[in-house]
Design an enzyme around this catalytic site. Structure first.
Site, short mmCIF file in Angstrom:
data_model
loop_
_atom_site.label_atom_id
_atom_site.label_comp_id
_atom_site.label_asym_id
_atom_site.label_seq_id
_atom_site.Cartn_x
_atom_site.Cartn_y
_atom_site.Cartn_z
N THR B 220 0.91 -1.14 0.00
CA THR B 220 0.00 0.00 0.00
C THR B 220 0.94 1.18 0.00
OG1 THR B 220 -1.78 -1.04 1.28
CG2 THR B 220 -1.58 1.32 1.50
N ARG B 248 -13.69 -7.44 -2.24
CA ARG B 248 -13.13 -7.15 -0.92
C ARG B 248 -12.52 -5.74 -0.86
NH1 ARG B 248 -7.59 -5.90 0.94
NH2 ARG B 248 -7.59 -6.33 3.15
N GLY B 250 -10.23 -3.25 1.75
CA GLY B 250 -9.42 -3.21 2.97
C GLY B 250 -9.56 -1.87 3.68
N ASP B 251 -8.56 -1.55 4.50
CA ASP B 251 -8.68 -0.33 5.31
C ASP B 251 -8.31 0.95 4.57
OD1 ASP B 251 -6.00 -1.41 5.28
OD2 ASP B 251 -5.47 0.09 6.78
N THR B 271 -0.72 0.92 6.71
CA THR B 271 -0.49 -0.18 5.77
C THR B 271 -0.36 -1.46 6.58
OG1 THR B 271 1.05 -1.20 4.23
CG2 THR B 271 1.99 0.36 5.78
N GLY B 272 -1.08 -2.50 6.17
CA GLY B 272 -0.99 -3.74 6.91
C GLY B 272 -2.16 -4.64 6.59
N GLY B 274 -5.41 -5.30 6.41
CA GLY B 274 -6.51 -4.33 6.44
C GLY B 274 -7.65 -4.67 7.37
#
Lengths: 356, 356
Positions: B220, B248, B250-251, B271-272, B274
């Site tokens: 990200t 899907r 993510g965050d 970043t990770g 999500g």
């Protein structure tokens, strides 16, 4: 001697539990006692059916009666789950499924229409015990979006699914799929036509969500519950805004904005002008105010709705509930369909207008 | 007498400003002084290019060099905006556009592929001065998703748009539209093929995002900036997870989870993994810890990444920056592509591994 007996009894009990669990003959968990108060957790259900320009003078007695009845039935459906030893997640789900199936609310059947005359439904659910969550956005064929959100939470590694992918997942999970026409009501068709006509003479860009009186109305349904095991849960479901386009998503399916639950703080479901609720991370903010400033749930919710959102012009409301059964239903709009049921009330308590 | 002169001069100046503004001859705002410190705001840019299992032994010297160069160039692109009196929003945008255009990062060109071998891109941006925000999710044709998020923020009444609707909006706004093939690189194609083969022999459900070493990697890109006017901004852009399906999200595009900015607290880009970042409302939580517990930005970010996420197995990192130019880049994974530039550094400072 007594100690050995205790150990043996404990071991026997543990073995029994394992066996019962393995054989699926342990249908219910045991009711828990709140270690803070040494009392059983007071089962509680709180719901909302949307906030906005809801005034008595704009509503016939008959329509008002229909709304009150529907709110009561939704409460009864969810509360029965709690009374029968069910979980807060199942109670929230039962109340929301009832409101999704009712054509009165902007969720499931009776949802508002997009600019293209279709429905695009959003929903989210969160488990206050585990912190797990599920959400769907922009789905078009799942009869009960809240069930799709629950499936995302429990049967996928994800939190949020959108569009046709989310519809496909729900179908794979065996949820009831309906023809998109199922959701559409004459009332919402007329609302869309009216707004599209207004748009023709309006050069300020595209118009979103107008109620009959020409003012804004934010329909969304939500439920929060506390079960006898001390677990909180929250759920929200919506059709969004009339005449929405571009795949717009509001706050309802966004964890932290429209929906949040954590046992140590509160369960929250919000309804209102979604964009303001997203930017202010409303649902989680109530939780953060409780966690970091140790505010009671009523005070935390009030601060978010009146001190933070109102000065920005962010209209709407929320319902919030803590693990002791304390709850609140504040809103800064003219009205909010809402109600609750707990051990102290013999029957569902429902409200619509401001001064009830 | 002096008083009248002052009033007249003030009126004259106000009139001049209005006239200049009306004629668009006032290209720059005046640099502001921090009333707390009576010093000019220290322009600062911090970026990340993803976190995860990034180990020196798994990377050739040449590839490491390419990453370091790309991070430096992204910093230079964004910092030049700040040095020339530009806004934090424009600096964030410039740094992210550079990383989106680079095939090295999982955003824009070079994004990871979905289960269907396509790209679905997400991005968000937030203005710490006004609290306004914009996000897009699941777009497939916009060359620079961060620009689409900016258009949503500035030219629509919404915060979040998804799917083909969001693509259509971006096109209407005049953004560069590309053939979806533009985004696809051989490297990401091989990564998808590898994961699909692993899936065939794996019965635990579908697999998501594996790095070359077989461990998780969360690509990200993000940027946060403080401009000379004292305004913070944050932006994030991603392709999500390799082999993702069901639409899907993510965050990254979720305000409060992957992206947040508020002048009075901080700007954050995460970043990770999500799903963990959504459930923990990570970006806003850093802000809430600063607002309610008065923690310094470093302490607030550390608490979220190490005390909250790590025990849950929520791997990743974030970058956070306050209005005084204090910043932090914590991560609980093996590595994180990251860097910063401010008045104290003659040149961009970039880091990849843990002990740098």
């Amino acid at each position: 001697m007594l100690k050995r007996k205790t150990i043996l009894l404990t071991l026997f009990f543990v073995a029994l539990c394992y066996a019962a669990n393995a054989c699926h003959v342990l249908p219910k968990q045991k009711a828990q006692t709140n270690i803070m108060t040494d009392k059983p957790y007071p089962i509680t259900l709180v719901i909302h059916g949307g906030a906005g320009t809801i005034l008595k003078q704009n509503m016939t007695d008959s329509l008002e009666q229909q709304y009150r009845q529907a709110l009561e039935q939704a409460l009864l459906a969810g509360y029965a789950v709690l009374q029968n030893g069910g979980t807060s997640l199942n109670a929230v789900q039962a109340a929301i499924v009832f409101m999704e199936d009712s054509p009165l609310f902007n969720a499931g059947k009776g949802a508002v229409l997009t600019n293209e005359g279709t429905v695009e439904l959003d929903a989210a659910v969160m488990d206050g015990k585990t912190g797990s969550a599920g959400a769907v956005a922009g789905i078009k064929t799942v009869k009960n979006p809240i069930l799709a959100a629950r499936k995302v939470m429990e049967n996928s590694p994800h939190v949020m699914m959108t569009g046709t992918g989310a519809d496909a997942f729900a179908k794979e999970q065996g949820l009831e799929i309906v023809d998109p026409a199922y959701f559409i009501t004459d009332y919402r068709l007329r609302a869309l036509q009216k707004i599209l006509e207004q748009e023709k003479t309006d050069t300020t860009g595209y118009r979103i969500e107008l109620s009959e009186s020409g003012k804004e109305k934010y329909g969304t349904v939500g439920a929060i519950a506390l079960d006898q095991y001390g677990n909180l849960a929250a759920g929200t479901s919506t059709g969004g805004m009339t005449n929405k386009r571009y795949g717009r998503i509001g706050d309802s399916p966004i964890i932290g904005a429209g929906t949040f639950a954590r046992n140590s703080t509160c369960a929250v479901s919000a309804t209102g002008h979604g964009e303001f609720f997203i930017r202010n991370v409303v649902a989680y903010d109530v939780s953060a105010l409780m966690e970091y400033l140790h505010l009671p749930v009523q005070e935390a919710a009030k601060r978010v709705i009146f001190d933070k959102l109102l000065p920005q012009g962010g209209f709407g409301g929320l319902i919030a509930l803590d693990q002791q059964g304390n709850f609140t239903m504040p809103f800064n709009s003219e009205g909010m369909y809402r109600g609750y049921m707990n051990a102290k009330t013999a029957k569902p308590q429902v409200f619509i207008f401001k001064d009830e």
